[in-house]
Enzyme design. Structure first.
Site: not given
Length: 235
Positions: A24, A47, A94, A207
């Site tokens: 990402g 971008r 992730t 996480d």
């Protein structure tokens, strides 16, 4: 190709390899290119979404970021599959753990992706969709993980449109055996299915939404090397 370059990718025809790793984060794309690829060339920076093509153990491989969320990876994976001749996209991202038997830094493989997104409705099916990965890539990733000493955990993932989610979906899906939550896989799998191509989501657990345990942004960007190596081995 008439559609090359696209509004989002300014690479030329032939600039991408048949297999693209897709994190990402653009900085993770840069990290992979600089630390794992030989003779890496920047082929896209539109971008700030950096795409590189180089070699890994003699194989031509590309890596390009997807940005965050289903709309973003929906655009980039569609253009790579349909306009640039890419055959395989491996997301290296992730995820937040839902299954509490997992640990931070575990690697999970998305056999399928549940989602709260409406992305799949464009394909004309109005029931519930849980799109699946490529079995070929999944089986290769399991074997590569064993060789590298990081055995991945395969199972269902949840691709959410919402990061700060107040709906309680995480707890519900946890009871249904879903491993982890991320934000891109469902669109990638749907685009691959429609194009007749191959896709796999490989995520490192960063996480735990239930306990608050979490790794830093720098750790997420630079330290998940086992996941990267697994993806490169099967590219």
């Amino acid at each position: 190709m008439a559609n090359v370059p696209t509004p989002h990718i300014t690479a030329k025809e032939g600039d991408f390899a048949r297999t693209v790793l897709m994190p990402g984060d653009p900085l993770r794309s840069k990290f992979i290119a600089e630390n794992f690829l030989e003779n890496a060339v920047l082929v896209n920076n539109t971008r700030g979404v950096q795409g590189y093509t180089g070699e890994y153990k003699g194989k031509r491989v590309s890596v390009m970021a997807s940005g965050m969320g289903i709309p973003s990876i929906g655009i980039y994976s569609y253009e790579l599959f349909n306009f640039y001749g890419v055959e395989n996209i491996i997301r290296v991202g992730t995820a937040g753990m839902l299954n509490q038997k997992l640990k931070v830094r575990d690697v999970v493989l998305g056999m399928s992706c549940y989602t709260n997104s409406n992305y799949g409705s464009q394909f004309g099916f109005h029931g519930s969709l849980a799109p699946c990965c490529s079995w070929e890539l999944l089986s290769k990733a399991m074997e590569a993980g064993k060789r590298l000493g990081q055995v991945p955990v395969p199972g269902a993932l949840y691709s959410s449109d919402i990061f700060y989610d107040e709906s309680g979906s995480a707890g519900i899906l946890q009871k249904l055996g879903v491993l982890a939550v991320e934000m891109e896989g469902a669109a990638l799998y749907l685009n691959a299915a429609k194009a007749g191509k191959n896709a796999l989501v490989i995520c490192t657990i960063s996480d735990n939404p239930f306990t608050g345990e979490a790794l830093s942004a720098e750790e997420r960007q630079n330290s998940f090397t086992k996941m990267m190596e697994i993806a490169l081995e099967i590219a």
